[in-house]
Write a protein that holds these residues in place. Structure first.
Motif, mmCIF file in Angstrom:
data_model
loop_
_atom_site.group_PDB
_atom_site.id
_atom_site.type_symbol
_atom_site.label_atom_id
_atom_site.label_comp_id
_atom_site.label_asym_id
_atom_site.label_seq_id
_atom_site.Cartn_x
_atom_site.Cartn_y
_atom_site.Cartn_z
ATOM 1 N N ALA A 87 2.816 -4.946 -3.223
ATOM 2 C CA ALA A 87 1.605 -5.651 -2.801
ATOM 3 C C ALA A 87 0.488 -4.670 -2.459
ATOM 4 O O ALA A 87 0.735 -3.496 -2.172
ATOM 5 N N GLY A 88 -0.751 -5.185 -2.486
ATOM 6 C CA GLY A 88 -1.902 -4.367 -2.106
ATOM 7 C C GLY A 88 -2.114 -3.236 -3.085
ATOM 8 O O GLY A 88 -1.955 -3.401 -4.297
ATOM 9 N N ASP A 121 0.808 -1.232 0.000
ATOM 10 C CA ASP A 121 0.000 0.000 0.000
ATOM 11 C C ASP A 121 0.838 1.278 0.000
ATOM 12 O O ASP A 121 0.445 2.280 0.610
ATOM 13 N N VAL A 122 1.969 1.257 -0.663
ATOM 14 C CA VAL A 122 2.799 2.458 -0.722
ATOM 15 C C VAL A 122 2.219 3.420 -1.757
ATOM 16 O O VAL A 122 1.868 3.025 -2.866
ATOM 17 N N LEU A 167 1.936 -0.671 8.378
ATOM 18 C CA LEU A 167 1.366 -1.974 8.025
ATOM 19 C C LEU A 167 0.120 -2.262 8.864
ATOM 20 O O LEU A 167 0.037 -1.865 10.023
ATOM 21 N N SER A 168 -0.822 -2.989 8.270
ATOM 22 C CA SER A 168 -2.046 -3.356 8.991
ATOM 23 C C SER A 168 -1.747 -4.433 10.036
ATOM 24 O O SER A 168 -0.737 -5.138 9.956
ATOM 25 N N ASN A 170 2.491 1.493 4.191
ATOM 26 C CA ASN A 170 2.123 2.820 3.705
ATOM 27 C C ASN A 170 2.826 3.942 4.480
ATOM 28 O O ASN A 170 3.041 3.827 5.686
ATOM 29 N N GLU A 171 3.142 5.037 3.772
ATOM 30 C CA GLU A 171 3.867 6.173 4.340
ATOM 31 C C GLU A 171 3.196 6.728 5.598
ATOM 32 O O GLU A 171 3.877 7.081 6.563
#
Lengths: 272, 272
Positions: free
Chosen positions: A153-154, A128-129, A228-229, A223-224
């Motif tokens: 990914a994502g 998710d980046v 991470l989830s 993600n920035e």
């Protein structure tokens, strides 16, 4: 036009020349996905693209052709269609503030996940980046550190985005790359490929300086803004934090990835 | 207005309100140098600025005041003049694409070279660095790695530039900072302070993974495009390269600095 550039007496292509118009559309992701092509701008990227044999066509301004005469004639000699374009046409093909006047139309570089993971000992995964520049910079770091693959990914940005290609400075064409929307499928594939998964996380209890790197490793970065989830963190083998010795609360994505990936690469090389 | 924000019934300041006009001028380096003030934009930076006691005045949009109510009332309580501004006024005070609506007018943070070097064991020096974002990112890395000082030498960008402050994410106010145009004076000062000087250089024969970090160290990084001059390289105790295990020819400045500074910080902490 093989072997002869520029064609004697030919006018440069303008922003209205059909081939330039078609190339310009590749600044849009939908068009890249549809055609399987993307633009690589700048000397580093074009050089790496030519070496990887993925170039369909090369556009250069007069100034860039003069500045990079060797590169341009090598391209023409190898059978790549090379065309002179106006400065304005070059602006239209550029996604950066300072167009370099040299742009290649290339085949998309991503490959199937299973292919890039075969035999891999160091893998970098982005989940998710959002920022194209970050994706490109991390690809450059992964390349420099000798990573065997980069997995996006994502909902991660398209690595064929112009800003990503520019930030990667050629590494787009160096490191095997896969894209997979299903992040849990990526985690399973990493495990099946025999890789230990390390999730970078600011609040992890395990610190980077306590980790040993004697086994094949996949680094996972999120993600920035959101990291991470919980799902990814609990699916990974370990969550790892970078030790913070000062007052900063975190590092940005690219520098965090550089520290983690290089620490593991240098340790693995020392152990050999 | 101490302790009361917003003033009951007060209209927000617009882009034409004299105090906003005066603040807006601080987006220019000449004005910063003249007044000794600069703008810190965004929550991280404002929070760090307030903690460091260097804030003269705080401007917030209605939205930002609601989103960061605690921070804003703490500022007002501590005696900082807090004023509501319009979105358009906030745009004018911002040097970024996505204004956060919260901007502090602060005192410049740099101090004399001799002051910041006293007792330092880890120092980061930037020479002729051009990109404000890079200067800010390296300040954040230096802070995270526990560096005692950051020195901006030669013709390096102003660390009080809005993009630099934003990239530093608060670290502008955490790490003691000095500026010195005379790069050879910086090298002498580092030596006199008992620091070993390591110059990061892509073609150095000494590799980062061969260096030991049991003595006080100053890392020196050069311009994004040209690196360090021969003069600096020969004046430094050692030139050090980051090992490149893949096909990338180099790292960018911020990731290279992250790898070098963190490698030395983690090694020094392990040795303690």
């Amino acid at each position: 036009m093989t072997g002869s550039f520029p064609r004697p007496g030919a006018d440069p292509f303008t922003e209205r020349t059909p081939r330039v118009v078609a190339a310009r559309k590749l600044t849009r992701r939908a068009e890249r996905d549809k055609t399987g092509r993307f633009l690589a701008e700048g000397v580093n990227a074009v050089e790496a693209a030519l070496a990887s044999g993925t170039v369909y066509e090369l556009f250069v301004t007069e100034r860039a052709a003069a500045a990079h005469a060797k590169l341009v004639s090598a391209a023409a000699d190898s059978g790549v269609a090379v065309s002179l374009i106006t400065d304005r046409a070059a602006d239209g093909l550029s996604e950066t503030v300072t167009p370099q006047g040299i742009v290649a139309v290339c085949a998309l570089v991503d490959r199937p996940l299973a292919t890039v993971l075969a035999g891999a000992r160091l893998v970098v995964v982005l989940v998710d980046v959002a920022e194209p520049g970050n994706a490109g910079t991390v690809m450059r770091v992964a390349d420099a550190a000798g990573a065997d693959a980069v997995i996006l990914a994502g909902d991660t940005v398209d690595p064929h985005n112009g800003k990503s290609v520019r930030a990667a400075a050629g590494s787009t064409f160096h490191v095997p790359l896969a894209r997979e929307r299903d992040t849990s499928a990526v985690l399973s594939a990493l495990r099946e490929a025999g890789l230990r998964t390390l999730a970078a996380h600011g609040y992890a209890s395990l610190s980077l300086d306590e980790v040993t790197f004697d086994e094949p490793t996949a680094w996972i970065f999120g993600n920035e803004a959101h990291g991470l989830s919980e799902t990814v963190l609990s699916a990974a083998d370990e969550a790892v934090r970078i030790p913070l010795y000062g007052k900063a609360e975190s590092l940005n994505l690219a520098t965090a990835a550089a520290v983690c990936v290089y620490t593991s690469a240098m340790a693995a090389h020392r152990a050999r």
